[in-house]
Design a protein around this motif. Structure first.
Motif, short mmCIF file in Angstrom:
data_model
loop_
_atom_site.label_atom_id
_atom_site.label_comp_id
_atom_site.label_asym_id
_atom_site.label_seq_id
_atom_site.Cartn_x
_atom_site.Cartn_y
_atom_site.Cartn_z
N PHE A 39 0.83 -1.20 0.00
CA PHE A 39 0.00 0.00 0.00
C PHE A 39 0.86 1.26 0.00
CE2 PHE A 39 -1.96 3.39 2.55
CZ PHE A 39 -3.04 3.70 1.73
N LEU A 40 1.86 1.31 0.89
CA LEU A 40 2.72 2.48 0.95
C LEU A 40 3.57 2.61 -0.30
CD1 LEU A 40 3.93 2.33 4.69
CD2 LEU A 40 2.15 3.78 3.67
N GLY A 41 4.00 1.47 -0.85
CA GLY A 41 4.77 1.52 -2.09
C GLY A 41 3.97 2.09 -3.25
N GLY A 42 2.70 1.70 -3.36
CA GLY A 42 1.84 2.27 -4.39
C GLY A 42 1.52 3.72 -4.14
N LEU A 43 1.33 4.08 -2.87
CA LEU A 43 1.04 5.47 -2.52
C LEU A 43 2.23 6.37 -2.83
CD1 LEU A 43 -1.18 7.25 -1.22
CD2 LEU A 43 -0.01 6.87 0.98
N MET A 44 3.42 5.86 -2.67
CA MET A 44 4.63 6.64 -2.91
C MET A 44 4.81 6.98 -4.39
SD MET A 44 7.05 8.18 -1.44
CE MET A 44 6.67 7.52 0.19
N GLU A 45 4.19 6.21 -5.25
CA GLU A 45 4.35 6.45 -6.69
C GLU A 45 3.58 7.68 -7.17
OE1 GLU A 45 3.74 3.11 -9.16
OE2 GLU A 45 4.95 1.74 -7.94
N LEU A 46 2.55 8.06 -6.46
CA LEU A 46 1.75 9.22 -6.89
C LEU A 46 2.58 10.50 -6.93
CD1 LEU A 46 -1.62 8.47 -5.04
CD2 LEU A 46 -1.04 8.08 -7.44
N PRO A 47 3.30 10.86 -5.86
CA PRO A 47 4.12 12.08 -5.97
C PRO A 47 5.29 11.93 -6.93
CG PRO A 47 4.53 10.98 -3.88
CD PRO A 47 3.35 10.30 -4.49
N SER A 48 5.82 10.71 -7.06
CA SER A 48 6.96 10.54 -7.97
C SER A 48 6.57 10.74 -9.42
CB SER A 48 7.57 9.14 -7.78
OG SER A 48 6.66 8.13 -8.16
N TYR A 49 5.31 10.48 -9.76
CA TYR A 49 4.84 10.69 -11.13
C TYR A 49 4.60 12.16 -11.46
CZ TYR A 49 3.97 5.65 -11.47
OH TYR A 49 4.10 4.29 -11.50
N THR A 50 4.32 12.97 -10.44
CA THR A 50 3.91 14.36 -10.67
C THR A 50 4.98 15.38 -10.30
OG1 THR A 50 2.85 14.36 -8.49
CG2 THR A 50 1.48 13.79 -10.39
N LEU A 51 5.69 15.15 -9.21
CA LEU A 51 6.65 16.15 -8.73
C LEU A 51 7.87 16.28 -9.62
CD1 LEU A 51 6.56 15.51 -4.87
CD2 LEU A 51 5.31 17.22 -6.19
N ILE A 52 8.14 15.26 -10.43
CA ILE A 52 9.34 15.34 -11.27
C ILE A 52 9.11 16.19 -12.52
CG2 ILE A 52 10.06 13.04 -10.51
CD1 ILE A 52 9.21 12.04 -13.31
N ILE A 53 7.87 16.50 -12.84
CA ILE A 53 7.59 17.23 -14.09
C ILE A 53 8.27 18.60 -14.10
CG2 ILE A 53 5.77 18.23 -15.51
CD1 ILE A 53 3.95 15.95 -14.62
N PRO A 54 8.07 19.47 -13.12
CA PRO A 54 8.78 20.77 -13.16
C PRO A 54 10.28 20.61 -13.02
CG PRO A 54 7.64 20.48 -11.06
CD PRO A 54 7.18 19.37 -11.95
N PHE A 55 10.73 19.59 -12.30
CA PHE A 55 12.16 19.37 -12.13
C PHE A 55 12.82 19.02 -13.46
CE2 PHE A 55 15.83 16.90 -10.42
CZ PHE A 55 16.39 17.92 -9.68
N VAL A 56 12.17 18.15 -14.23
CA VAL A 56 12.70 17.77 -15.54
C VAL A 56 12.61 18.93 -16.52
CG1 VAL A 56 12.36 16.23 -17.51
CG2 VAL A 56 12.27 15.32 -15.19
N ALA A 57 11.51 19.69 -16.47
CA ALA A 57 11.34 20.81 -17.38
C ALA A 57 12.37 21.91 -17.13
CB ALA A 57 9.93 21.38 -17.23
N ARG A 58 12.84 22.04 -15.92
CA ARG A 58 13.78 23.11 -15.60
C ARG A 58 15.23 22.67 -15.78
NH1 ARG A 58 13.96 27.88 -12.78
NH2 ARG A 58 15.89 28.32 -11.63
N TYR A 59 15.56 21.47 -15.32
CA TYR A 59 16.95 21.04 -15.29
C TYR A 59 17.31 20.02 -16.37
CZ TYR A 59 16.84 23.27 -10.72
OH TYR A 59 16.69 24.18 -9.70
N GLY A 60 16.37 19.66 -17.21
CA GLY A 60 16.66 18.73 -18.29
C GLY A 60 16.43 17.29 -17.89
N ARG A 61 17.07 16.38 -18.61
CA ARG A 61 16.86 14.96 -18.39
C ARG A 61 18.06 14.30 -17.71
NH1 ARG A 61 13.43 18.10 -20.71
NH2 ARG A 61 12.34 17.41 -22.57
#
Length: 225
Positions: A39-61
């Motif tokens: 349950f916690l492993g699946g819950l942890m994936e929600l922020p990992s799917y969304t929070l990386i978007i601005p990070f990748v857009a700003r700092y590249g890949r």
């Protein structure tokens, strides 16, 4: 350059699947409730799917992928330094931190792979990379079940070291942010250092330039007298 990209991305994909599924299926070695763990492993994936978007857009890949691999490896290897009591909340927290970073790396590697390969090979390159990555998902349960019988820390050591090696190898790849996607293999080879001498450049690129100079000499432009 294309060979370097392919080999490194193969290893990155294998590492992503190996560590992702290795952590997801490692509740037995951590002496944790499997239902709460999943349950916690699946819950942890929600922020990992969304929070990386601005990070990748700003700092590249490249920088985010290296960062996620290294932080995942560090988080998993830190478990080896903690007390033997694996049923504490802080032990579960560190495991979930590692799960967060490897899930984030898994998302970036999809985008990064599609941008590194040229248009003429993009489908094949991404497909073969994904196929190689499935090897990691196949062997991760065996690492947990067979090696975990000898010591619970052996699978974690393998996953942590693999993540650190993947982060180091990614440093050898070019950045694709704000760059035109390559259409041909020559475009990928042109990512090499512009300071290379003519004899060090790809043979087909040098031959193409020689043909252009010869054509311009044989067919001079017509000027008015």
């Amino acid at each position: 350059m294309l060979r370097r990209i392919s080999l490194i991305m193969y290893f990155n994909w294998l590492t992503c699947t190996l560590v992702y599924y290795g952590i997801s299926l490692n509740s037995a070695n951590f002496n944790m409730d499997p239902f709460l763990y999943m349950f916690l492993g699946g819950l942890m994936e929600l922020p990992s799917y969304t929070l990386i978007i601005p990070f990748v857009a700003r700092y590249g890949r490249k920088i985010p992928l290296v960062t996620f691999f290294v932080l995942c490896g560090v988080a998993i290897l830190v478990l080896l330094l903690l007390p033997a009591d694996r049923e504490r909340w802080w032990f579960m927290t560190i495991v979930m931190v590692g799960k967060f970073f490897i899930t984030s790396a898994y998302q970036v590697v999809y985008l990064y792979s599609s941008e590194l390969y040229p248009t003429c090979l993009r489908t094949q390159g991404l497909g073969v990379s994904s196929m190689v990555g499935r090897i990691g998902s196949i062997i991760s349960p065996f690492i947990n079940d067979m090696l975990g019988l000898y010591h619970w820390a052996i699978p974690s050591t393998i996953f942590g070291l693999a993540s650190l090696v993947a982060g180091g190898l990614t440093c050898l790849l070019p950045e694709t942010k704000d760059k035109t996607l390559p259409d041909t293999v020559d475009d990928v080879e042109a990512w090499r250092s512009p300071a290379l001498s003519k004899r060090e450049r790809p043979r087909d690129v040098a031959a193409s330039e020689e043909d252009q100079r010869e054509e311009s000499w044989l067919n001079p432009s017509t000027t008015s007298v």
